[in-house]
Design an enzyme around this catalytic site. Structure first.
Site, PDB file in Angstrom:
ATOM      1  N   GLU A  66     -25.108   7.084  -5.502  1.00 29.56           N
ATOM      2  CA  GLU A  66     -24.089   6.058  -5.685  1.00 29.56           C
ATOM      3  C   GLU A  66     -23.064   6.180  -4.569  1.00 29.56           C
ATOM      4  OE1 GLU A  66     -20.690   4.312  -8.729  1.00 29.56           O
ATOM      5  OE2 GLU A  66     -22.017   5.908  -9.417  1.00 29.56           O
ATOM      6  N   ASP A 141     -15.488  -2.373  -1.172  1.00 29.83           N
ATOM      7  CA  ASP A 141     -14.305  -3.082  -0.687  1.00 29.83           C
ATOM      8  C   ASP A 141     -14.745  -4.388  -0.028  1.00 29.83           C
ATOM      9  OD1 ASP A 141     -11.983  -3.964   0.659  1.00 29.83           O
ATOM     10  OD2 ASP A 141     -11.255  -1.909   0.833  1.00 29.83           O
ATOM     11  N   LYS A 145     -10.296 -10.800   4.153  1.00 29.90           N
ATOM     12  CA  LYS A 145      -9.872 -11.568   5.333  1.00 29.90           C
ATOM     13  C   LYS A 145     -11.002 -11.622   6.351  1.00 29.90           C
ATOM     14  CE  LYS A 145      -4.965 -10.502   4.790  1.00 29.90           C
ATOM     15  NZ  LYS A 145      -3.755  -9.882   5.392  1.00 29.90           N
ATOM     16  N   ASP A 177     -17.946  -9.042  -6.739  1.00 29.20           N
ATOM     17  CA  ASP A 177     -17.322 -10.191  -7.382  1.00 29.20           C
ATOM     18  C   ASP A 177     -16.753 -11.153  -6.343  1.00 29.20           C
ATOM     19  OD1 ASP A 177     -15.516  -8.020  -6.868  1.00 29.20           O
ATOM     20  OD2 ASP A 177     -13.947  -9.131  -7.907  1.00 29.20           O
ATOM     21  N   THR A 216     -16.802  -2.477 -15.123  1.00 28.74           N
ATOM     22  CA  THR A 216     -15.757  -1.759 -14.405  1.00 28.74           C
ATOM     23  C   THR A 216     -14.442  -2.533 -14.447  1.00 28.74           C
ATOM     24  OG1 THR A 216     -16.149  -2.836 -12.273  1.00 28.74           O
ATOM     25  CG2 THR A 216     -17.533  -0.931 -12.807  1.00 28.74           C
ATOM     26  N   GLU A 219     -14.705  -5.565 -12.368  1.00 29.88           N
ATOM     27  CA  GLU A 219     -15.397  -6.662 -13.022  1.00 29.88           C
ATOM     28  C   GLU A 219     -14.483  -7.359 -14.026  1.00 29.88           C
ATOM     29  OE1 GLU A 219     -19.859  -7.455 -14.841  1.00 29.88           O
ATOM     30  OE2 GLU A 219     -19.208  -5.433 -14.350  1.00 29.88           O
TER      31      GLU A 219
END
Length: 237
Positions: A66, A141, A145, A177, A216, A219
């Site tokens: 992970e 992350d 931008k 997301d 999470t 989420e």
């Protein structure tokens, strides 16, 4: 080093993470002092060559990596739910790793090992080709931008590297997301000839949300802000 290792891009000058503060709570510091030497490693201090996971875990089991375990809540739940798998979590944030050690202690988890540092360096220098059963990257992350998109982790060179470390039938599982990042992930992964979209016949090629993946905080925030969450699941063939 094998020929397949040599074909993998060797350097990435732009990193996808930001170094954060390292101040820890008393509980995190205690867990770090007690357990890091046994269950953690700093990637920059690893010996040359592939990481001896069999020796570290004391067994040979399918290995799940992970990338970006954050504060470790999801990681701990997933490791606890699958004691038949060995779990490696790589993260740059020391308090997050300490919190994961604390969770592992409370939950009695012994099939989890932690690595601190750059996942690209780990994969390139310390993970053998074809050795991973699964790579999970949940909510990296998004660098929203446009001028920062080059800092996103999921880039062609990185996915090529990940794919080379997956065994045949191994899985790359991504979740985000951010719509435009999801589309970038889909484009990059689809372009890899050794990867096959496990849900190519679903609308947009998106995977249904796995019930086993814990919800999470990212989420929850996405849902509250009206953003859809996309899972992508690709298999090495």
């Amino acid at each position: 080093m094998s020929a397949s290792d040599q074909q993998v891009p060797q350097r990435r000058t732009v990193v996808s993470y930001v170094r954060r503060g390292e101040r820890m709570t008393a509980g995190q510091q205690r867990a770090w002092d007690r357990y890091w030497a046994e269950f953690g490693r700093d990637i920059s201090e690893l010996p040359e060559g592939s990481l001896d996971t069999t020796g570290w875990f004391g067994r040979s089991a399918p290995l799940v990596l992970e990338i970006g375990s954050g504060m470790g809540e999801t990681t701990a739940e997933l490791a606890a739910a699958r004691p038949d798998l060995d779990h490696l979590a790589v993260e740059v944030y020391k308090p997050g790793l300490a919190q994961l050690l604390l969770r592992a202690e409370k939950m009695g988890i012994d099939n989890l090992r932690l690595l601190r540092g750059d996942a690209t360096v780990l994969l390139r220098e310390h993970v053998a080709s074809g050795s991973l059963a699964e790579v999970r990257i949940f909510f990296p992350d998004p660098w929203p931008k446009k001028r920062h998109h080059k800092r996103r982790l999921i880039q062609p060179e990185f996915v090529e590297l990940v794919a080379s470390r997956l065994r045949e039938g191994g899985v790359l599982h991504l979740a985000t997301d951010w719509q435009d990042y999801a589309e970038q992930m889909m484009e990059v992964c689809t372009a890899r000839p050794e990867l096959r979209n496990s849900y190519a016949d679903h609308p947009g090629g998106w995977a249904p949300r796995p019930e086993w993946r814990p919800v999470t905080k990212f989420e929850e925030r996405a849902h509250s802000e009206g953003r859809a969450v996309h899972d992508l699941i690709f298999e090495r063939h």
